[in-house]
Design a protein around this motif. Sequence first.
Motif, mmCIF file in Angstrom:
data_model
loop_
_atom_site.group_PDB
_atom_site.id
_atom_site.type_symbol
_atom_site.label_atom_id
_atom_site.label_comp_id
_atom_site.label_asym_id
_atom_site.label_seq_id
_atom_site.Cartn_x
_atom_site.Cartn_y
_atom_site.Cartn_z
ATOM 1 N N GLN A 51 0.826 -1.203 0.000
ATOM 2 C CA GLN A 51 0.000 0.000 0.000
ATOM 3 C C GLN A 51 0.862 1.254 0.000
ATOM 4 N N GLU A 52 1.930 1.228 0.791
ATOM 5 C CA GLU A 52 2.850 2.375 0.819
ATOM 6 C C GLU A 52 3.507 2.562 -0.546
ATOM 7 N N ASP A 89 1.094 4.068 -3.081
ATOM 8 C CA ASP A 89 0.919 5.509 -2.834
ATOM 9 C C ASP A 89 2.092 6.305 -3.406
ATOM 10 N N ASP A 125 1.892 6.281 -7.265
ATOM 11 C CA ASP A 125 0.867 7.222 -7.762
ATOM 12 C C ASP A 125 1.373 8.659 -7.705
ATOM 13 N N SER A 126 2.094 8.972 -6.616
ATOM 14 C CA SER A 126 2.620 10.326 -6.455
ATOM 15 C C SER A 126 3.644 10.650 -7.546
ATOM 16 N N GLU A 157 -0.670 -1.447 -11.561
ATOM 17 C CA GLU A 157 0.393 -0.442 -11.604
ATOM 18 C C GLU A 157 1.467 -0.819 -12.628
#
Length: 233
Positions: A19-20, A23, A26-27, A94
């Motif tokens: 999950q990290e 994130d 995506d950033s 992803e």
Amino acid sequence: MGASRKLQGEIDRVLKKVQEGVDVFDSIWNKVYDTDNVNQKEKFEADLKKEIKKLQRYRDQIKTWIQSSEIKDKKVSASYEQALVDARKTIEKEMERFKICEKETKTKAFSKEGLGQQPKTDPKEKAKSETRDWLNNVVGELESQIDNFEAEIEGLTVKKGKTRPPRLTHLETSITRHKLHIKKLELILRLLDNDELSPEEVNDVKDFLDDYVERNQILMILVTLMIFTTHYH
């Protein structure tokens, strides 16, 4: 039962890392498409590649767990199987996004060639890009080793009144040292991108860092062999 709890702990840790990682991916993805600066775009694309490699390593571990007897025979909570499947799908989504970014980058390069606008390769920029890729690979390798160390720590239980295993202290020290090196490498990356450090200056420490990473890889292999020998002979 203890083995099941240990496995659930390892799965929880990896799911959190996934999950990290998503994130962060995506950033960086947004930064790639928000900038028109060519050098910045190349830097963000290199960062994106580093993050997708980390996510792929987690995907390999997740696929192994999904196929394992512990999951298939419901030795851990059934909800874990679905969580692992969902995490694998998220990573694969992803990976597809990264392929799109990679394809667009190659297409732009080919279109310039097709128009007779062969992009000029600035030797300085080429050297900077190669050094940046190497630094990112070293950071990725150190992060992977930290993941392995943390997983091993979870398997080392210290009973009340018992002496801490020397291996546990060594692992904790190695993690601290790795994280310190990663912070320094990330600072070097920023200085390199801001032209405050040259590729030649960075390359002065290349042999030291390559040797550091390799020594830790060899150590992990030796420890794995020792564990295997202890359990199966």
